[in-house]
Scaffold this active site. Structure first.
Site, mmCIF file in Angstrom:
data_model
loop_
_atom_site.group_PDB
_atom_site.id
_atom_site.type_symbol
_atom_site.label_atom_id
_atom_site.label_comp_id
_atom_site.label_asym_id
_atom_site.label_seq_id
_atom_site.Cartn_x
_atom_site.Cartn_y
_atom_site.Cartn_z
ATOM 1 N N ASP A 157 0.875 -1.174 0.000
ATOM 2 C CA ASP A 157 0.000 0.000 0.000
ATOM 3 C C ASP A 157 0.910 1.220 0.000
ATOM 4 O O ASP A 157 1.776 1.359 0.876
ATOM 5 C CB ASP A 157 -0.886 0.023 1.250
ATOM 6 C CG ASP A 157 -1.957 -1.057 1.214
ATOM 7 O OD1 ASP A 157 -2.334 -1.485 0.111
ATOM 8 O OD2 ASP A 157 -2.415 -1.476 2.286
ATOM 9 N N ASP B 188 -13.526 -4.098 -1.450
ATOM 10 C CA ASP B 188 -13.476 -3.975 0.007
ATOM 11 C C ASP B 188 -14.892 -4.217 0.506
ATOM 12 O O ASP B 188 -15.816 -3.495 0.126
ATOM 13 C CB ASP B 188 -13.018 -2.567 0.410
ATOM 14 C CG ASP B 188 -11.577 -2.298 0.003
ATOM 15 O OD1 ASP B 188 -10.732 -3.169 0.262
ATOM 16 O OD2 ASP B 188 -11.305 -1.227 -0.577
#
Length: 251
Positions: free
Chosen positions: A11, A130
């Site tokens: 990330d 997500d």
């Protein structure tokens, strides 16, 4: 049977690798190119880069990091965050990505999945999701880094993704993300039973046994982790050796 893949995830925010828990408390942990080189040496099957604030901040993908990594790393690179158009997909692939991951934009503009698959091939299009549990056997899809509940049923969405031509799904559990309490087996199993395209398990890996569990109890074709690898608690090689000892076929 497809060999299972082990995938480190980086990330990235402002050019640095970062890590948080349940999308909160995010801290810098280092240089993405150096991390990618290390994972390449460890035998990663693929490396995923997510520009985690690109969609939220309305920015494009971080192509300079991608270009630099592609020069030094010889495993497939998947790049996500801020991919909004077919041109963004093209630019990411030109910079050295093998695949793009579309998440928020795929929900807001599902045609992007179809257009990307038609132009570049399904193998280049991974849809990131997500999702969070809202009731027994029910999950809802979030966008913008887990900030916005789209009130979209997860199972309906994965079926639609497959129909639109995506080649792969990367399924991240918001409930499990960064907790190191194990992958969200129930959610992964439900999705794997409803699609025929590969599903990458994401969110929650905390110990070596979590990898064998996700492959033994769900149809996931790959397992993705960040904290465990970034903080050197495990190497990719150790995870693969463990899986092989459990008679799980890995690359």
């Amino acid at each position: 049977m497809l060999a299972k893949r082990i995938i480190p995830c980086l990330d990235v925010r402002n050019g640095k690798v970062v890590k948080g828990v349940n999308f909160e408390g995010i801290k810098d942990v280092g240089d993405p190119v150096l991390y990618a080189e290390e994972y390449n040496k460890q035998g990663a099957d693929e490396i995923v880069f997510y520009d985690i604030t690109a969609s939220f901040e309305g920015r494009g993908v971080f192509l300079d990091v991608v270009r630099e990594t592609a020069k030094k790393v010889f495993v497939p690179l998947t790049v996500g965050g801020g991919i909004k158009t077919v041109d963004d997909i093209r630019e990411a692939l030109r910079a050295g990505a093998d695949k793009v991951s579309v998440n928020s934009q795929a929900v807001q503009n599902p045609q992007l999945i179809k257009d990307g698959a038609d132009i570049f091939g399904s193998q280049c299009i991974c849809v990131g999701i997500d999702a969070k549990k809202i009731a027994e056997k029910k999950w809802t899809v979030y966008i913008n880094g887990g900030r916005v509940d789209m009130k979209l049923d997860l199972i309906d969405w994965v079926k639609k993704i497959e129909k639109l031509g995506a080649g792969e799904i990367c399924l991240n559990s918001i409930d499990a993300d960064g907790t190191k309490a194990g992958f969200d087996i129930e959610m992964l199993d439900a999705v794997c039973k409803n699609v025929n395209i590969p599903v990458i398990a994401s969110g929650g890996a905390g110990k070596i046994e979590d990898f064998s569990e996700v492959f033994e109890r769900t149809g996931a074709t790959a397992a993705l982790a960040a904290s465990l690898f970034h903080f050197k608690e495990l190497t990719v090689g150790e995870v693969k050796d463990y899986c092989r000892n459990r008679h799980i076929i890995v690359r």
